[in-house]
Design a protein around this motif. Structure first.
Motif: not given
Length: 263
Positions: A42-61
Motif C-alpha cells: 500500500f504505497p499510499g501509507m506514506v501519504d496517510m502518515t503525513r496527512h494524519s500528522r497534519h490534521m493533528l497540527t490543525r486540531v491542536v491549533r
C-alpha cells in the motif's frame, strides 16, 4: 520507573514504524522491514502518515486558539517529530500544559530529552497502555487539572485495541473524567481502501507487533457519541478543515476522524 528502560529491538513497534514512514530516524531494522512491507502492498501509507500528522497540527491549533483549551492529554504519542502537540499548543498559548502517553520505552527516552515545553507551561510523559485509562488519568492528574476543560487526543491509537466495544469503553471512561467544555479528537485508519486493509492484514500476520484494526468511518464516528461534533464532522483527515500542506495537494487517504466538544 527505570531510568534505563529496556527496548525490544526484535519486534516492531507501531510508534517506531510510524516514525520510519514519516521519514524519521528513531527506528530499528525490524521497524523498517515492517514499514517497507506495508508500503509495498500500500504505497499510499506514506501519504496517510503525513496527512494524519497534519490534521493533528490543525486540531491542536484550533483547540489552543479558538477553543481556548490550555491542557492536553495526548494518548499514543509516538516518537517526537515535527509539530508535536506541545509545540503547536505552546506556540498559540505558551502556558499550555501537555501530558503525553505511550507504552514504547524508546518514546520515553526521547520524551525526556525533547518534550521539554515552554517555561510558562508544562510537559510530562506517562509510560502506560491505552487499555488502562484509570492509570492514565491518575498519573496525568499530577500535571493536568481535570476540573478544567481538556483536549483529549486519541489519534491513530484506538485501532490497536482489537475489540471495538473495549475501544468505545476506553473512550467513554476517559471522556467521563473530563469536565464540560472539554474536547475529544480522534482519527484512525479505515476499512475503505482494500489495498490498505490488505497491507494491514500482512502487517498483523507477519510482524509480531500489536495488531492494528482498521474500522469503518461509522465506527470511528461512534467514539464521539453524546458529544457535540464540530464541523465538518467525521471525515478523512485531509478533509478536516484543510489547509495547504508541505506535501502539496492532499489525496484521499484511508484515515478518518473528527473533533467533538463535551456539553
Amino acid at each position: 520507573m527505570s531510568s534505563e528502560p529496556e527496548i525490544d529491538t526484535t519486534v516492531p513497534h507501531s510508534a517506531r514504524v510510524w516514525n520510519y514512514l514519516l521519514g524519521g530516524k528513531d527506528n530499528y531494522p525490524v521497524d523498517r522491514l515492517a514499514g517497507d512491507q506495508v508500503f509495498q502492498t500500500f504505497p499510499g501509507m506514506v501519504d496517510m502518515t503525513r496527512h494524519s500528522r497534519h490534521m493533528l497540527t490543525r486540531v491542536v491549533r484550533y483547540l489552543a486558539g479558538e477553543a481556548g483549551i490550555r491542557q492536553f492529554l495526548d494518548i499514543g504519542t509516538g516518537l517526537p517529530t515535527m509539530d508535536n502537540t506541545h509545540e503547536v499548543a505552546q506556540r498559540v498559548a505558551p502556558a499550555s500544559r501537555i501530558v503525553y502517553v505511550d507504552n514504547d520505552p524508546l518514546v520515553l527516552v526521547h520524551a525526556r530529552a525533547l518534550l521539554t515545553g515552554s517555561p510558562e507551561g508544562a510537559t510530562d510523559y506517562i509510560e502506560a497502555d491505552v487499555r488502562d485509562p484509570d492509570t492514565i488519568l491518575e498519573q496525568a492528574a499530577r500535571t493536568l487539572d481535570f476540573t478544567r476543560p481538556t483536549g483529549l487526543m486519541l489519534l491513530g491509537i484506538l485501532g490497536l485495541v482489537s475489540d471495538y466495544d473495549e475501544a468505545r469503553s476506553i473512550v467513554a471512561r476517559l471522556v467521563a473524567a473530563l469536565p464540560p467544555g472539554s474536547y475529544l479528537a480522534v482519527y484512525d485508519g479505515t476499512d475503505t481502501d482494500p489495498a490498505y486493509v490488505e497491507a494491514i492484514r500482512h502487517y498483523n500476520a507477519g510482524s509480531g507487533a500489536v495488531p492494528y484494526t482498521p474500522r469503518s468511518p461509522e465506527q470511528i464516528a461512534r467514539y464521539l457519541d453524546g458529544l457535540e461534533v464540530l464541523e465538518p464532522g467525521v471525515v478523512t483527515v485531509t478533509r478536516w478543515r484543510p489547509e495547504p500542506s508541505p506535501w502539496g495537494e492532499a489525496p484521499e487517504v484511508a484515515c478518518a476522524g473528527g473533533v467533538a466538544r463535551k456539553p
